[in-house]
Design an enzyme around this catalytic site. Structure first.
Site, short mmCIF file in Angstrom:
data_model
loop_
_atom_site.label_atom_id
_atom_site.label_comp_id
_atom_site.label_asym_id
_atom_site.label_seq_id
_atom_site.Cartn_x
_atom_site.Cartn_y
_atom_site.Cartn_z
N ARG A 271 54.06 15.83 49.92
CA ARG A 271 55.31 14.75 49.66
C ARG A 271 54.77 14.08 51.29
O ARG A 271 54.46 15.10 51.85
CB ARG A 271 56.30 15.23 50.01
CG ARG A 271 57.45 14.72 49.14
CD ARG A 271 59.19 14.26 49.45
NE ARG A 271 59.46 14.80 47.73
CZ ARG A 271 60.22 15.57 47.42
NH1 ARG A 271 61.34 15.29 48.55
NH2 ARG A 271 60.39 16.70 46.51
N SER B 40 60.91 12.46 44.86
CA SER B 40 62.06 11.76 44.40
C SER B 40 62.26 10.84 45.08
O SER B 40 63.07 10.19 44.64
CB SER B 40 62.82 13.65 44.59
OG SER B 40 64.10 14.01 44.41
N ASP C 282 69.09 11.03 41.44
CA ASP C 282 68.59 10.68 42.40
C ASP C 282 67.25 9.80 41.57
O ASP C 282 67.13 10.03 39.61
CB ASP C 282 67.85 11.28 42.94
CG ASP C 282 67.09 12.60 42.54
OD1 ASP C 282 67.65 13.10 41.05
OD2 ASP C 282 66.77 13.70 42.83
N ARG D 7 68.47 15.77 40.03
CA ARG D 7 70.14 15.64 41.08
C ARG D 7 70.54 14.98 40.35
O ARG D 7 70.88 13.85 39.40
CB ARG D 7 69.82 15.80 42.70
CG ARG D 7 68.53 16.13 42.76
CD ARG D 7 68.96 16.66 44.67
NE ARG D 7 68.78 15.19 44.74
CZ ARG D 7 68.84 15.19 46.21
NH1 ARG D 7 69.29 16.30 47.19
NH2 ARG D 7 68.40 13.85 47.13
#
Length: 613
Positions: free
Chosen positions: A63, A165, A322, A327
């Site tokens: 990430r 995310s 999200d 989530r």
């Protein structure tokens, strides 16, 4: 390039830069343009950040920001990562070319560098196809849970989800799942990382996305998985008639991510009335124009438009995903007219109670409960443990992150156990073993059914939560974080705690007026609660994590984040069942948190940024 640098750059760094530039920039003119602009400005420090060190591949995959260089997400680093992953899979599975992999992606895009989740997914597909590996590449954006579901449903060797995310808009990520449908854990991360280093030079066909997209090895699982996923989660719908007749109004926001269409489908699968969608946020938009941070965990700032729509439509509950929809956050309008945003731990208590309540209604055999398990991470509330003690099922805690819960759930399922629920305080919930990861889509539908059911008894979510605490003991949490980009500062802060009295391994015995009764350090493997002082849970020297247990029953954990520049802290105090003196409990917890910040963080406070308001 050498001339433009005018000798200001160390030669070794320049060699690294030139290798990367030659391999990627001619393929992507936008990335090349970014580097040329930095060169013209003489922005040596920025160029060093981009080219001096490679992104580290770990259990969370990758990430980072999209942009040029080996420290960023771009065409070249995606190809290099996928080549390494592909080679590692070839060594791990003799039947990789029969079973194949799945690749999904969200809606992220970064026009300045030409990077996007779809582009990266296409490049990853080209790498596998070039090696004769079948690829199930989704033809459109999907929620992250679809990838682990597909791995399990189709019996594939692995899965890749291209997503960052809830990270800022410039970031992207590369999340990896193993054949068991769970995120990878060690030693796979080290094996993949080594294979990446051994396969840095792009293979001839790795760039050829056009040919790959025409290949017979490429399949589109979108329609099939879209059908099978919702069939699978329908098994967790227990009150269809109540859902059909419910008049509860719910607002849903996908925060400019992928979740809108899928949550609408999940509600339909449960025969729930469709939630009102926040128009300004329902369609994917990689710019996230209406929010400062696309993270519903941050609370009210992300939910402002949801509250406005709820007021307009007379809705009493807001659900939020999200951007990659793994989530779920929830808020409820109170009698005072104010909105209460439930913490991840509070929603975990509600969902944990609900799935057990539904399970009990479906299972008359009293002995079956002994085969039942719930899981949560070590930094999450221990409310599930309290429920398990009274109700007779098993509770286990794992290390932080759903990679641990997913793999443990797989182990238990393989032993014939029933894994009913798992959660982490960072608003992640696994309500169905069909997905061995957090899943905000199924959690939204299951929460919708819980809300409709409670409405038939004129019980609000807040009232139900209070009832759960009355029955099993109040569990009050207070979590936050500091932002820190300097690894030396982070190391110094944690090393001070390990050598508190000036001696090695001398942890603090008090924090202000609060006495410390036990310490567990999962970076070094120390646990004062164990006879040999050795921790039972796995340890990792590459991340920081220390837990303090206090004489008043309080527990506090300080840890670094694997995906963000944060030092997080988690605290919780509990009462025995029937003790409802919440005011005193909250006051005690507030004072404990103040003492932790003052004594453990204060020496570095001028180098830390507090959590944004």
């Amino acid at each position: 390039l050498v001339a433009n640098f005018n000798g200001r750059c160390h030669m070794n760094l320049l060699n690294v830069m030139l290798f990367s530039i030659c391999n990627q920039l001619v393929k992507n003119p936008k990335t090349m343009s970014m580097v040329q602009d930095l060169m013209k400005k003489g922005a040596v420090e920025e160029l060093k950040k981009c080219f001096s060190s490679r992104m580290e591949f770990g259990t969370a995959g990758l990430r980072a920001a999209m942009g040029p260089g080996i420290s960023c997400m771009n065409d070249l680093t995606i190809i290099q990562t996928t080549q390494g992953f592909c080679q590692y899979l070839e060594k791990s599975f003799g039947n990789l070319k029969e079973r194949g992999v799945v690749i999904g992606y969200d809606a992220r895009a970064h026009p300045p560098s030409g990077g996007s989740s779809k582009r990266f997914a296409s490049l990853a597909s080209a790498v596998f196809v070039s090696r004769g590996v079948p690829v199930h590449l989704f033809s459109d954006i999907t929620p992250t849970p679809f990838v682990p579901f597909t791995v399990s449903h189709l019996g594939l060797c692995a899965g890749i989800m291209v997503t960052a995310s809830h990270n800022p808009k410039q970031d992207n990520g590369y999340k990896v799942y193993w054949e068991n449908g769970a995120q990878i854990v060690s030693p796979h991360d080290k094996g993949i990382s080594k294979a990446i280093e051994e396969n840095l030079e792009p293979w001839p066909e790795s760039w050829n996305t056009e040919e790959a997209l025409k290949s017979s090895l490429l399949k589109d699982p979108y329609q099939d998985i879209n059908t099978q996923y919702f069939k699978a989660i329908q098994k967790h719908c227990h009150h269809r008639e109540i859902n059909k007749s419910s008049e509860v109004k719910i607002v849903h926001t996908s925060v400019h991510g992928v979740g809108h269409a899928f949550v609408q489908s999940a509600f339909k699968a449960f025969d729930l009335h469709p939630p009102y969608a926040v128009e300004e946020q329902k369609d994917p938009d990689p710019e996230f124009p209406t929010v400062k941070y696309p993270n519903p965990e941050e609370g009210e700032g992300v939910l402002t438009l949801s509250f406005a729509l709820a007021e307009k439509e007379g809705a009493t509950v807001v659900l939020a995903n999200d951007p990659d929809a793994d989530r779920l956050a929830m808020a409820e309008k109170q009698e005072s007219g104010q909105w209460r945003v439930f913490t991840g731990n509070e929603l975990g208590a509600l969902l944990g109670w609900w799935v057990f309540h539904c399970w009990k209604q479906q299972n008359s055999d009293a002995g079956a409960v002994k085969n039942l398990y719930m899981l949560s991470s070590t930094v999450s509330s221990k409310i599930l443990r309290a429920i398990a003690l009274k109700e007779g099922f098993h509770f286990e805690e794992t290390l932080t992150g759903f990679k641990w819960m997913g793999n443990r759930a797989r182990d238990l399922l393989d032993q014939g156990k029933t894994v009913l629920f798992a959660f982490e305080e960072a608003i992640g919930y696994m309500c169905s073993p069909s997905v061995l990861d957090k899943d905000g889509v199924s959690a939204a539908a299951i929460a919708g059914e819980m809300i409709s059911y409670l409405a038939t008894t004129n019980t609000s979510l807040s009232q139900k939560l209070a009832g759960i605490f009355e029955e099993y003991g109040y569990h009050i949490s207070k979590n936050s974080y500091f932002i820190c980009h300097d690894q030396d500062v982070i190391r110094s802060l944690f090393e001070r705690l390990r050598n508190y009295s000036g001696k090695k391994d001398s942890y603090p015995v008090e924090c202000g007026r609060f006495s410390i009764s036990a310490v567990r350090d999962l970076t070094t493997g120390y646990d004062s609660n164990q006879p040999d002082n050795k921790a039972i849970l796995p340890t990792s020297s590459s991340s920081q994590m220390i837990t303090f247990t206090f004489s008043n029953g309080g527990v506090a954990t300080m840890r670094t984040s694997g995906t963000e520049p944060k030092i997080k802290y988690y605290t919780e105090l509990c009462t025995a069942p029937g003790n409802s003196d919440v005011t005193s409990l909250k006051k005690e917890l507030d004072e404990l948190v103040d003492a932790i910040v003052e004594n453990f963080f204060e020496p570095q406070k001028n180098k830390l940024q507090p959590k944004p308001e």
